[in-house]
Design a protein around this motif. Sequence first.
Motif, PDB file in Angstrom:
ATOM      1  N   VAL A   1       7.410   0.887  16.829  1.00  0.00           N
ATOM      2  CA  VAL A   1       7.727  -0.005  15.717  1.00  0.00           C
ATOM      3  C   VAL A   1       8.594   0.766  14.732  1.00  0.00           C
ATOM      4  O   VAL A   1       8.282   1.915  14.382  1.00  0.00           O
ATOM      5  N   GLU A   2       9.654   0.162  14.259  1.00  0.00           N
ATOM      6  CA  GLU A   2      10.553   0.794  13.295  1.00  0.00           C
ATOM      7  C   GLU A   2      10.527   0.037  11.972  1.00  0.00           C
ATOM      8  O   GLU A   2      10.977  -1.103  11.897  1.00  0.00           O
ATOM      9  N   LYS A   3       9.954   0.644  10.995  1.00  0.00           N
ATOM     10  CA  LYS A   3       9.978   0.170   9.607  1.00  0.00           C
ATOM     11  C   LYS A   3       9.640  -1.312   9.498  1.00  0.00           C
ATOM     12  O   LYS A   3      10.421  -2.133   9.027  1.00  0.00           O
ATOM     13  N   ARG A   4       8.452  -1.653   9.947  1.00  0.00           N
ATOM     14  CA  ARG A   4       7.963  -3.022   9.826  1.00  0.00           C
ATOM     15  C   ARG A   4       7.321  -3.202   8.447  1.00  0.00           C
ATOM     16  O   ARG A   4       6.627  -2.318   7.935  1.00  0.00           O
ATOM     17  N   ILE A   5       7.530  -4.361   7.853  1.00  0.00           N
ATOM     18  CA  ILE A   5       6.967  -4.644   6.527  1.00  0.00           C
ATOM     19  C   ILE A   5       5.466  -4.921   6.661  1.00  0.00           C
ATOM     20  O   ILE A   5       5.049  -5.747   7.472  1.00  0.00           O
ATOM     21  N   LEU A   6       4.682  -4.217   5.836  1.00  0.00           N
ATOM     22  CA  LEU A   6       3.236  -4.428   5.809  1.00  0.00           C
ATOM     23  C   LEU A   6       2.882  -5.514   4.795  1.00  0.00           C
ATOM     24  O   LEU A   6       2.125  -6.436   5.113  1.00  0.00           O
ATOM     25  N   CYS A   7       3.395  -5.424   3.595  1.00  0.00           N
ATOM     26  CA  CYS A   7       3.147  -6.447   2.571  1.00  0.00           C
ATOM     27  C   CYS A   7       4.055  -6.196   1.378  1.00  0.00           C
ATOM     28  O   CYS A   7       4.613  -5.110   1.211  1.00  0.00           O
ATOM     29  N   HIS A   8       4.193  -7.219   0.546  1.00  0.00           N
ATOM     30  CA  HIS A   8       4.875  -7.106  -0.743  1.00  0.00           C
ATOM     31  C   HIS A   8       3.820  -7.192  -1.848  1.00  0.00           C
ATOM     32  O   HIS A   8       2.902  -8.015  -1.773  1.00  0.00           O
ATOM     33  N   MET A   9       3.961  -6.370  -2.879  1.00  0.00           N
ATOM     34  CA  MET A   9       2.974  -6.335  -3.953  1.00  0.00           C
ATOM     35  C   MET A   9       3.661  -6.339  -5.308  1.00  0.00           C
ATOM     36  O   MET A   9       4.774  -5.807  -5.469  1.00  0.00           O
ATOM     37  N   GLN A  10       2.985  -6.944  -6.283  1.00  0.00           N
ATOM     38  CA  GLN A  10       3.380  -6.894  -7.675  1.00  0.00           C
ATOM     39  C   GLN A  10       2.228  -6.265  -8.451  1.00  0.00           C
ATOM     40  O   GLN A  10       1.168  -6.866  -8.608  1.00  0.00           O
ATOM     41  N   LEU A  11       2.432  -5.033  -8.914  1.00  0.00           N
ATOM     42  CA  LEU A  11       1.365  -4.283  -9.566  1.00  0.00           C
ATOM     43  C   LEU A  11       1.488  -4.389 -11.074  1.00  0.00           C
ATOM     44  O   LEU A  11       2.593  -4.233 -11.634  1.00  0.00           O
ATOM     45  N   SER A  12       0.356  -4.637 -11.732  1.00  0.00           N
ATOM     46  CA  SER A  12       0.321  -4.627 -13.191  1.00  0.00           C
ATOM     47  C   SER A  12       0.323  -3.189 -13.688  1.00  0.00           C
ATOM     48  O   SER A  12       0.148  -2.240 -12.919  1.00  0.00           O
ATOM     49  N   SER A  13       0.485  -3.023 -14.979  1.00  0.00           N
ATOM     50  CA  SER A  13       0.489  -1.677 -15.552  1.00  0.00           C
ATOM     51  C   SER A  13      -0.875  -0.995 -15.349  1.00  0.00           C
ATOM     52  O   SER A  13      -0.942   0.227 -15.157  1.00  0.00           O
ATOM     53  N   ALA A  14      -1.963  -1.765 -15.389  1.00  0.00           N
ATOM     54  CA  ALA A  14      -3.294  -1.178 -15.178  1.00  0.00           C
ATOM     55  C   ALA A  14      -3.436  -0.681 -13.736  1.00  0.00           C
ATOM     56  O   ALA A  14      -4.020   0.389 -13.487  1.00  0.00           O
ATOM     57  N   GLN A  15      -2.919  -1.445 -12.777  1.00  0.00           N
ATOM     58  CA  GLN A  15      -2.980  -1.011 -11.385  1.00  0.00           C
ATOM     59  C   GLN A  15      -2.101   0.206 -11.136  1.00  0.00           C
ATOM     60  O   GLN A  15      -2.474   1.114 -10.387  1.00  0.00           O
ATOM     61  N   VAL A  16      -0.949   0.246 -11.775  1.00  0.00           N
ATOM     62  CA  VAL A  16      -0.094   1.427 -11.650  1.00  0.00           C
ATOM     63  C   VAL A  16      -0.776   2.644 -12.241  1.00  0.00           C
ATOM     64  O   VAL A  16      -0.717   3.747 -11.670  1.00  0.00           O
ATOM     65  N   GLU A  17      -1.454   2.469 -13.369  1.00  0.00           N
ATOM     66  CA  GLU A  17      -2.167   3.588 -13.976  1.00  0.00           C
ATOM     67  C   GLU A  17      -3.306   4.071 -13.072  1.00  0.00           C
ATOM     68  O   GLU A  17      -3.586   5.283 -12.998  1.00  0.00           O
ATOM     69  N   GLN A  18      -3.962   3.146 -12.375  1.00  0.00           N
ATOM     70  CA  GLN A  18      -5.010   3.535 -11.429  1.00  0.00           C
ATOM     71  C   GLN A  18      -4.426   4.387 -10.304  1.00  0.00           C
ATOM     72  O   GLN A  18      -5.025   5.391  -9.897  1.00  0.00           O
ATOM     73  N   LEU A  19      -3.265   4.003  -9.805  1.00  0.00           N
ATOM     74  CA  LEU A  19      -2.620   4.798  -8.758  1.00  0.00           C
ATOM     75  C   LEU A  19      -2.155   6.149  -9.294  1.00  0.00           C
ATOM     76  O   LEU A  19      -2.280   7.174  -8.611  1.00  0.00           O
ATOM     77  N   ARG A  20      -1.623   6.164 -10.503  1.00  0.00           N
ATOM     78  CA  ARG A  20      -1.190   7.425 -11.105  1.00  0.00           C
ATOM     79  C   ARG A  20      -2.361   8.403 -11.228  1.00  0.00           C
ATOM     80  O   ARG A  20      -2.244   9.588 -10.912  1.00  0.00           O
ATOM     81  N   GLN A  21      -3.496   7.900 -11.702  1.00  0.00           N
ATOM     82  CA  GLN A  21      -4.661   8.758 -11.862  1.00  0.00           C
ATOM     83  C   GLN A  21      -5.141   9.280 -10.514  1.00  0.00           C
ATOM     84  O   GLN A  21      -5.522  10.451 -10.383  1.00  0.00           O
ATOM     85  N   ALA A  22      -5.118   8.421  -9.485  1.00  0.00           N
ATOM     86  CA  ALA A  22      -5.533   8.860  -8.154  1.00  0.00           C
ATOM     87  C   ALA A  22      -4.600   9.939  -7.615  1.00  0.00           C
ATOM     88  O   ALA A  22      -5.046  10.935  -7.029  1.00  0.00           O
ATOM     89  N   ILE A  23      -3.301   9.784  -7.813  1.00  0.00           N
ATOM     90  CA  ILE A  23      -2.346  10.774  -7.316  1.00  0.00           C
ATOM     91  C   ILE A  23      -2.488  12.085  -8.077  1.00  0.00           C
ATOM     92  O   ILE A  23      -2.405  13.171  -7.483  1.00  0.00           O
ATOM     93  N   GLU A  24      -2.720  12.024  -9.382  1.00  0.00           N
ATOM     94  CA  GLU A  24      -2.900  13.249 -10.169  1.00  0.00           C
ATOM     95  C   GLU A  24      -4.153  14.004  -9.754  1.00  0.00           C
ATOM     96  O   GLU A  24      -4.209  15.234  -9.881  1.00  0.00           O
ATOM     97  N   GLU A  25      -5.160  13.304  -9.252  1.00  0.00           N
ATOM     98  CA  GLU A  25      -6.384  13.950  -8.778  1.00  0.00           C
ATOM     99  C   GLU A  25      -6.312  14.296  -7.292  1.00  0.00           C
ATOM    100  O   GLU A  25      -7.330  14.611  -6.677  1.00  0.00           O
TER     101      GLU A  25
END
Length: 624
Positions: A119-143
């Motif tokens: 499989v070559e670069k198949r789309i899994l999903c499209h997402m629209q993240l709120s600022s709170a969800q982005v902050e959750q991901l930022r915190q996870a990546i920093e840890e």
Amino acid sequence: MPREGAGGFPQTGFTALRMTVLGHPPSWSCQWLPFLILLLGTGHEPGVEGVTHYKAGDPVILYVNKVGPYHNPQETYHYYQLPVCCPEKIRHKSLSLGEVLDGDRMAESLYEIRFRENVEKRILCHMQLSSAQVEQLRQAIEELYYFEFVVDDLPIRGFVGYMEESGFLPHSHKIGLWTHLDFHLEFHGDRIIFANVSVRDVKPHSLDGLRPDEFLGLTHTYSVRWSETSVERRSDRRRGDDGGFFPRTLEIHWLSIINSMVLVFLLVGFVAVILMRVLRNDLARYNLDEETTSAGSGDDFDQGDNGWKIIHTDVFRFPPYRGLLCAVLGVGAQFLALGTGIIVMALLGMFNVHRHGAINSAAILLYALTCCISGYVSSHFYRQIGGERWVWNIILTTSLFSVPFFLTWSVVNSVHWANGSTQALPATTILLLLTVWLLVGFPLTVIGGIFGKNNASPFDAPCRTKNIAREIPPQPWYKSTLIHMTVGGFLPFSAISVELYYIFATVWGREQYTLYGILFFVFAILLSVGACISIALTYFQLSGEDYRWWWRSVLSVGSTGLFIFLYSVFYYARRSNMSGAVQTVEFFGYSLLTGYVFFLMLGTISFFSSLKFIRYIYVNLKMD
């Protein structure tokens, strides 16, 4: 064609048994019981040797499992707790007991993988993240959060995102999310041999500069690449050539281990030679004095005598709290059998080294089955030393470890539950473990206690005990209980200090321990050193006319457990990167229990070694 289960994906033949841990148990007859015991006892995972067979184009399910900080191995959360691509209805996989205890919570994913189809670069999903969800991901990546997926029982791991710190002036802090994953799978014939995930040649999506009221649009994609390998079995693949996310094996410092063993042998030899020479001289002098006294005026036996001979009428005086003492000896004997059994099973290759849950399952089963040993030893010795309340003794024996363990587990599990960690056990698993203890562990303790009580013979001390206890002379400071505990605990601890680091790095780190032969050898050395030190300390205590050796022998070498706990504090502070309330509570809670278990084991070895030694010297002493 593999047999299909939920969602049209192939399942292995063990699914019926695994359903009993999570989900609803299927109907199965008693003929499955031996297989259930095998599954709980050994923890072998289906698919470890490639038992699932595929045809070209068959669907291969990919389960998402858990995420967590890289440096906190016991702090894990469900993958879908992060704002990631998620199906509308989450369907979980049925798990074995070992997988549940290891914090696994596998669920079906949106990834569509078919056997031998790239499989070559198949789309899994499209997402629209709120600022709170982005902050959750930022915190996870920093840890340094990592994720774990499972393909055909093969774990594949990678980091959630990318973090870059650069410069001092000006300082830059960049955080990016991996939105594309490359899966690499190797097959041999109709079986999957290896699976890995990579983000090489992929640019992370930046999570910086987002305004509070702004949404972030993401498109998650993936690629799948299949390649054929000549390796026929997963176990044949050389360690280190798979690009593993975690270290596969520890770097063994052979010089340190050999040095530790040489020191131990010198210590044991020194104690044995010196003690035997001194003891031989004592026996020769005491027996000569006895013959001279008998041929002389016939004065009382104790006139002009000193040392351990003079307390022969008190040395076998039964100690206080004899019920507690017998319970300690019984539970200690149980853990000696349990520890030996686990190491022997590991030597026989009954564990999958990359799954800690296998050993957890075996430990639970062996603990339940060895409860008969604790009941037998405790009740047998309790009846020998004149105990009458044997029912209370059985209750004390079965509670001596289970109650502290339950209290510790309750605190740790509550912290995990409050933080949403997958290490918090589900209610079904708790009921299963409680049922195992109520239907297997406790009844075997009672049965062992009944056999021990009925088979107990009189204590048969080689010396008669007087009704009035002899006064104990003042003892010098170096013969105090605290000094004996320091010496008796430090020397056995020094014998295992090197190996202890490897064990901690395995249990509380990301290392993989495979040298079970050395572990068995070190375990035998630990018991030998504990026995020798106990005999030496007991001899010095009796030489000072102090006959209160019963509890002293348990505490002296049993204090090794205290040194192990102190080492765990040092390991946490200086040898690990663990942090956070969840990991800290679990580490110190179970480290305290580990020290307690070593106290019980080594205290039991120490007591019975001292008892054997005291019987030996007084049997060989000529007395009227």
